[in-house]
Design a protein around this motif. Structure first.
Motif, PDB file in Angstrom:
ATOM      1  N   ILE A  62       0.859  -1.189   0.000  1.00  0.00           N
ATOM      2  CA  ILE A  62       0.000   0.000   0.000  1.00  0.00           C
ATOM      3  C   ILE A  62       0.890   1.232   0.000  1.00  0.00           C
ATOM      4  CG2 ILE A  62      -1.847   1.234   1.171  1.00  0.00           C
ATOM      5  CD1 ILE A  62      -2.550  -1.370   2.590  1.00  0.00           C
ATOM      6  N   THR A  63       0.671   2.124  -0.938  1.00  0.00           N
ATOM      7  CA  THR A  63       1.462   3.349  -1.015  1.00  0.00           C
ATOM      8  C   THR A  63       0.647   4.538  -0.538  1.00  0.00           C
ATOM      9  OG1 THR A  63       0.762   3.858  -3.279  1.00  0.00           O
ATOM     10  CG2 THR A  63       2.678   2.404  -3.012  1.00  0.00           C
ATOM     11  N   SER A  64       1.359   5.590  -0.171  1.00  0.00           N
ATOM     12  CA  SER A  64       0.666   6.809   0.253  1.00  0.00           C
ATOM     13  C   SER A  64      -0.139   7.389  -0.901  1.00  0.00           C
ATOM     14  CB  SER A  64       1.677   7.837   0.766  1.00  0.00           C
ATOM     15  OG  SER A  64       2.636   8.145  -0.237  1.00  0.00           O
ATOM     16  N   GLY A  65       0.362   7.189  -2.127  1.00  0.00           N
ATOM     17  CA  GLY A  65      -0.368   7.673  -3.297  1.00  0.00           C
ATOM     18  C   GLY A  65      -1.699   6.961  -3.464  1.00  0.00           C
ATOM     19  N   LEU A  66      -1.699   5.648  -3.220  1.00  0.00           N
ATOM     20  CA  LEU A  66      -2.946   4.886  -3.318  1.00  0.00           C
ATOM     21  C   LEU A  66      -3.944   5.356  -2.268  1.00  0.00           C
ATOM     22  CD1 LEU A  66      -4.676   2.548  -4.383  1.00  0.00           C
ATOM     23  CD2 LEU A  66      -3.477   1.035  -2.774  1.00  0.00           C
ATOM     24  N   VAL A  67      -3.458   5.576  -1.058  1.00  0.00           N
ATOM     25  CA  VAL A  67      -4.338   6.050   0.017  1.00  0.00           C
ATOM     26  C   VAL A  67      -4.937   7.406  -0.347  1.00  0.00           C
ATOM     27  CG1 VAL A  67      -4.409   6.839   2.411  1.00  0.00           C
ATOM     28  CG2 VAL A  67      -3.154   4.760   1.829  1.00  0.00           C
ATOM     29  N   ALA A  68      -4.096   8.304  -0.856  1.00  0.00           N
ATOM     30  CA  ALA A  68      -4.573   9.640  -1.223  1.00  0.00           C
ATOM     31  C   ALA A  68      -5.626   9.560  -2.325  1.00  0.00           C
ATOM     32  CB  ALA A  68      -3.397  10.509  -1.671  1.00  0.00           C
ATOM     33  N   GLU A  69      -5.396   8.698  -3.307  1.00  0.00           N
ATOM     34  CA  GLU A  69      -6.350   8.580  -4.416  1.00  0.00           C
ATOM     35  C   GLU A  69      -7.681   8.001  -3.942  1.00  0.00           C
ATOM     36  OE1 GLU A  69      -8.213   9.039  -7.785  1.00  0.00           O
ATOM     37  OE2 GLU A  69      -6.201   9.822  -7.364  1.00  0.00           O
ATOM     38  N   GLN A  70      -7.626   7.027  -3.039  1.00  0.00           N
ATOM     39  CA  GLN A  70      -8.860   6.436  -2.525  1.00  0.00           C
ATOM     40  C   GLN A  70      -9.647   7.447  -1.690  1.00  0.00           C
ATOM     41  OE1 GLN A  70     -10.181   3.289  -3.205  1.00  0.00           O
ATOM     42  NE2 GLN A  70      -8.595   3.451  -4.772  1.00  0.00           N
ATOM     43  N   ARG A  71      -8.934   8.291  -0.962  1.00  0.00           N
ATOM     44  CA  ARG A  71      -9.618   9.330  -0.188  1.00  0.00           C
ATOM     45  C   ARG A  71     -10.284  10.345  -1.116  1.00  0.00           C
ATOM     46  NH1 ARG A  71      -5.877  11.048   4.912  1.00  0.00           N
ATOM     47  NH2 ARG A  71      -7.431  12.707   4.915  1.00  0.00           N
ATOM     48  N   LYS A  72      -9.591  10.685  -2.202  1.00  0.00           N
ATOM     49  CA  LYS A  72     -10.187  11.613  -3.166  1.00  0.00           C
ATOM     50  C   LYS A  72     -11.415  10.994  -3.829  1.00  0.00           C
ATOM     51  CE  LYS A  72      -5.907  14.074  -4.310  1.00  0.00           C
ATOM     52  NZ  LYS A  72      -4.890  14.333  -5.367  1.00  0.00           N
ATOM     53  N   ASP A  73     -11.325   9.702  -4.136  1.00  0.00           N
ATOM     54  CA  ASP A  73     -12.460   9.023  -4.766  1.00  0.00           C
ATOM     55  C   ASP A  73     -13.659   8.997  -3.820  1.00  0.00           C
ATOM     56  OD1 ASP A  73     -13.558   7.266  -6.977  1.00  0.00           O
ATOM     57  OD2 ASP A  73     -13.743   5.903  -5.274  1.00  0.00           O
ATOM     58  N   LEU A  74     -13.388   8.769  -2.541  1.00  0.00           N
ATOM     59  CA  LEU A  74     -14.463   8.802  -1.551  1.00  0.00           C
ATOM     60  C   LEU A  74     -15.107  10.185  -1.522  1.00  0.00           C
ATOM     61  CD1 LEU A  74     -16.023   7.499   0.819  1.00  0.00           C
ATOM     62  CD2 LEU A  74     -14.160   8.246   2.322  1.00  0.00           C
ATOM     63  N   GLY A  75     -14.274  11.218  -1.575  1.00  0.00           N
ATOM     64  CA  GLY A  75     -14.794  12.583  -1.590  1.00  0.00           C
ATOM     65  C   GLY A  75     -15.636  12.859  -2.823  1.00  0.00           C
ATOM     66  N   ARG A  76     -15.185  12.325  -3.964  1.00  0.00           N
ATOM     67  CA  ARG A  76     -15.962  12.522  -5.197  1.00  0.00           C
ATOM     68  C   ARG A  76     -17.322  11.832  -5.107  1.00  0.00           C
ATOM     69  NH1 ARG A  76     -10.665  12.158  -7.710  1.00  0.00           N
ATOM     70  NH2 ARG A  76     -10.836   9.879  -7.827  1.00  0.00           N
ATOM     71  N   GLN A  77     -17.345  10.679  -4.454  1.00  0.00           N
ATOM     72  CA  GLN A  77     -18.630   9.997  -4.276  1.00  0.00           C
ATOM     73  C   GLN A  77     -19.575  10.834  -3.417  1.00  0.00           C
ATOM     74  OE1 GLN A  77     -18.662   5.703  -3.424  1.00  0.00           O
ATOM     75  NE2 GLN A  77     -16.430   5.704  -3.745  1.00  0.00           N
ATOM     76  N   LEU A  78     -19.040  11.425  -2.368  1.00  0.00           N
ATOM     77  CA  LEU A  78     -19.861  12.278  -1.510  1.00  0.00           C
ATOM     78  C   LEU A  78     -20.407  13.463  -2.298  1.00  0.00           C
ATOM     79  CD1 LEU A  78     -20.989  13.311   1.174  1.00  0.00           C
ATOM     80  CD2 LEU A  78     -18.714  14.245   1.688  1.00  0.00           C
TER      81      LEU A  78
END
Length: 210
Positions: free
Chosen positions: A4-20
């Motif tokens: 797991i990379t920090s980049g993957l974590v950041a992208e998943q958080r952004k995707d969650l935000g986009r869903q919201l």
């Protein structure tokens, strides 16, 4: 979970935000309107939608309910939260491996320099570990060597969580008073040899905290 990379974590958080943001828009609500409905500030909502701040689970539960996501938002949050947790556990494991490797490198030259002799039970050279003065660095190293949380460590010492947190504070630590120093001395003296070895190893490992 490995890799797991920090980049993957950041992208998943952004995707969650986009869903919201998508669910909010589908519900015909502005950020201000949704924030008011779930009793959070608009900035908190904005940060969640951009992935800068995931906020707490209650936030996502309330948002899911108001925008009518039927559990989809909450499930997405739980997945990202699990990813973040695994990421931090992965980093902790990597630091632990690095410490063990460092210890092995320190021990290896000593072993190679010794003449061959019949195998003997391993003897720890840290029976008497003495701390001249307990500072935030020694307190934190001892707690980590014991594999304890702040709460568990405080209970072990008969102190409050706030007191231990103050002792460990990186910028403005509150050094333990003489009575607490004595308790720490006694607790260290009674610790097993593995704990003492970890304590010394952690103290001799460069601090990687930000």
């Amino acid at each position: 979970m490995d890799g797991i990379t920090s980049g993957l974590v950041a992208e998943q958080r952004k995707d969650l935000g986009r869903q919201l943001a998508g669910w909010r828009a589908a519900a015909g609500m502005t950020q201000a309107q949704l924030a008011k409905r779930i009793c959070y500030s608009r900035s908190t909502l904005a940060n969640a939608e951009t992935g800068r701040d995931m906020s707490i689970r209650g936030f996502w539960c309330d948002a899911d309910d108001v925008v009518g996501a039927n559990g989809a938002l909450l499930a997405a949050f739980d997945q990202v939260a699990a990813l973040v947790r695994d990421f931090h556990e992965q980093r902790a494991s990597a630091r632990d491996r690095e410490r063990r490797q460092r210890a092995a490198r320190l021990i290896a030259p000593t072993i190679q320099a010794q003449p061959s002799a019949p195998a003997e039970p391993r003897r720890c050279q840290c029976e008497a570990v003495v701390v001249g003065r307990w500072t935030e660095r020694e307190v934190r190293a001892f707690r980590e060597a014991l594999r304890m949380t702040v709460h568990d460590f405080a209970q072990r010492l008969g102190a409050s969580d706030a007191a231990v947190s103050g002792w460990e504070h990186r910028r403005t630590p509150t050094p333990p008073k003489m009575a607490a120093q004595a308790v720490l001395d006694q607790t260290l003296a009674l610790a097993d040899t593995d704990t003492k070895a970890r304590f010394l190893l952690i103290l001799n490992t460069p601090d990687q905290h930000g």
